[in-house]
Each structure stands twice: as C-alpha cells, then as structure tokens.
Design an enzyme around this catalytic site. Structure first.
Site: not given
Ligand code: GLP
Length: 240
Positions: A67, A136, A138, A143
């Site tokens: 993404d 959450n 995702h 989402e």
């Molecule tokens: C973002 C990304 C996800 C990732 C998530 C968790 O929103 N789009 O791909 O898994 O954050 O991030 P973190 O690893 O910093 O908790």
C-alpha cells in the site's frame, strides 16, 4: 496456520528473516510482497545484515508493496516508498526496476490500482507475502467494514488508523485521509503468507484470528481461509 511464538521483537524479526532468506535461497527470483510499519523494520534490518554478510542476493528478487498513502509524493519522508528505500532498497542489491509500490502521485487512482494488480499477475503472483496488522485488525489498508474489496483500490482511512499512524507525522492533521491498498484477494492469492505480530496493542486482532471466526469487521481473520500462513508473534502480542 502455523503459530511461532517468540520471546520478543528481536526474535520475531530474526525468525522472519530466516524464512525470507530460505524463500530466496530456494527461489532466487522470488516475488515478495512487502509491508511497511514498525513491525517489519527489524526484518528489513535482518535482511540487510544478511546481504552485507554476503549470505543473501536480491539481484533477481522482485517486490510488491501492499500500500501507499494517496495522494503523496514518493520523496515525502512519510511515504511508504521513502520508508522502503530507507529500510531495504538502499541497503541491498534489489534492482530499481524490480521494486514496486502503488504510485501515490498517480493522476488517476483507479487506473493505478488496476495496473498494479495486472503487474502482479503479469509477474505470476506473489510467492511470499509479509504482513503486519493494524490495531483494529486491518491488513494493508483494508479497514474493518461491512464489505471488503477484492482488488487494489482507493480507501478512506479510519480515524483509528489515522490516529495510530499519526506518530510518524507532525500531527494527526498531516496524515493523508486516503490510501491505495492491495485488496483482500490480492493478499489471499499470495502462495505463502507470513504474518508478523508484535506488542500488546495487537493482542485483540491476533486473538480474533486465532479464534478461527471470520468477519469483515476484523480483516485479518480472513487469513484463516488461506492454506499457507505462518504467524510469528511475540509474547506481548500473545498476551504475555
Ligand atoms: C499500516 C500499514 C499496515 C501495517 C500497519 C501496522 O497501517 N498499512 O500494512 O501492518 O500499519 O503498523 P505497525 O507495524 O507500525 O503497527
């Protein structure tokens, strides 16, 4: 689903690093699906270290990231392109033409999404997908919602995600409200998936996944339907 429990973040990163290295050793021209966020940073450090030690060669590897914020310029230090360049691309011998991230400055977001899925298909799909989870539930930027999208698409970020990701920006107001994200089918078509989970704030979505019920309100639970998922979780994420 296989579950590997690690003592802490460092062990989780090491375990994931060995698996990715094994994938590349078995198939030097592997197509990797990559994630951003703080969870895989240690994995990218492990891969960079293995490359520096001449234990790993990325010259034939191709990568597709999940993404990107939209709109955002890749030179912006909060873009996912910037993150990947900082943590991996600049550290190993991946060829510039072999790394792919949805284009956050594409004039036509819809056309960019269609082209991105086609490019993955044209490269015979993803061999190994690395995933993290949002607080959450995702995955990528899919989402929680009544319906989830199959293909890569433009998504409106939830307040929860904007809040969680604001730690990387000057303020929550600076977090882009939309993003381009791989869809659920884009992810589920990967031949193998490694889900990395670290920290107490991921306990809830991880517990929902492990409970074996599937709901679009917690997109990570969809992984129960995939035939080759390895979860690497640290103790904090498992509940201590
Ligand atoms: C973002 C990304 C996800 C990732 C998530 C968790 O929103 N789009 O791909 O898994 O954050 O991030 P973190 O690893 O910093 O908790």
């Amino acid at each position: 689903m296989r579950l590997i429990t690690c003592e802490n973040y460092a062990e989780m990163s090491k375990a994931a690093g060995l698996m990715v290295a094994g994938q590349i050793a078995l198939k030097p021209n592997s197509v990797l699906g990559l994630a951003t966020g703080s969870t895989p940073e240690g994995l990218y450090a492990e891969l960079s270290r293995m490359y520096a030690n001449k234990d790993l060669d990325f010259s034939e590897v191709k990568t597709f990231n999940l993404d990107e914020y939209y709109p955002i310029d890749r030179a912006n230090d909060q873009s996912y392109y910037y993150f990947m360049n900082q943590h991996l691309y600049s550290k190993v011998n991946l060829k510039a033409e072999n790394v792919h991230i949805p284009n956050g400055s594409a004039a036509n977001a819809e056309a960019e999404c269609v082209a991105y899925d086609k490019l993955i298909d044209d490269n015979c799909g993803i061999d190994l997908q690395i995933l993290g989870i949002g607080n959450n539930g995702h995955i990528a930027f899919n989402e929680p919602a009544g319906e989830l999208s199959a293909g890569t698409h433009l998504v409106k970020l939830t307040e929860n995600t904007i809040e969680a990701n604001s730690r990387f920006f000057a303020s929550a107001d600076d977090v882009p409200r939309t993003a381009l994200t791989s869809g659920m089918a884009t992810i589920m078509k990967a031949r193998k998936i490694i889900l990395m989970v670290s920290g107490a704030n991921k306990r809830e979505p991880l517990a929902k996944l492990l409970a074996g019920k599937i709901t679009t309100d917690c997109p990570v639970t969809m992984l129960s339907m995939h035939s080759d998922v390895t979860i690497i979780a640290d103790k904090a994420a498992m509940g201590g």
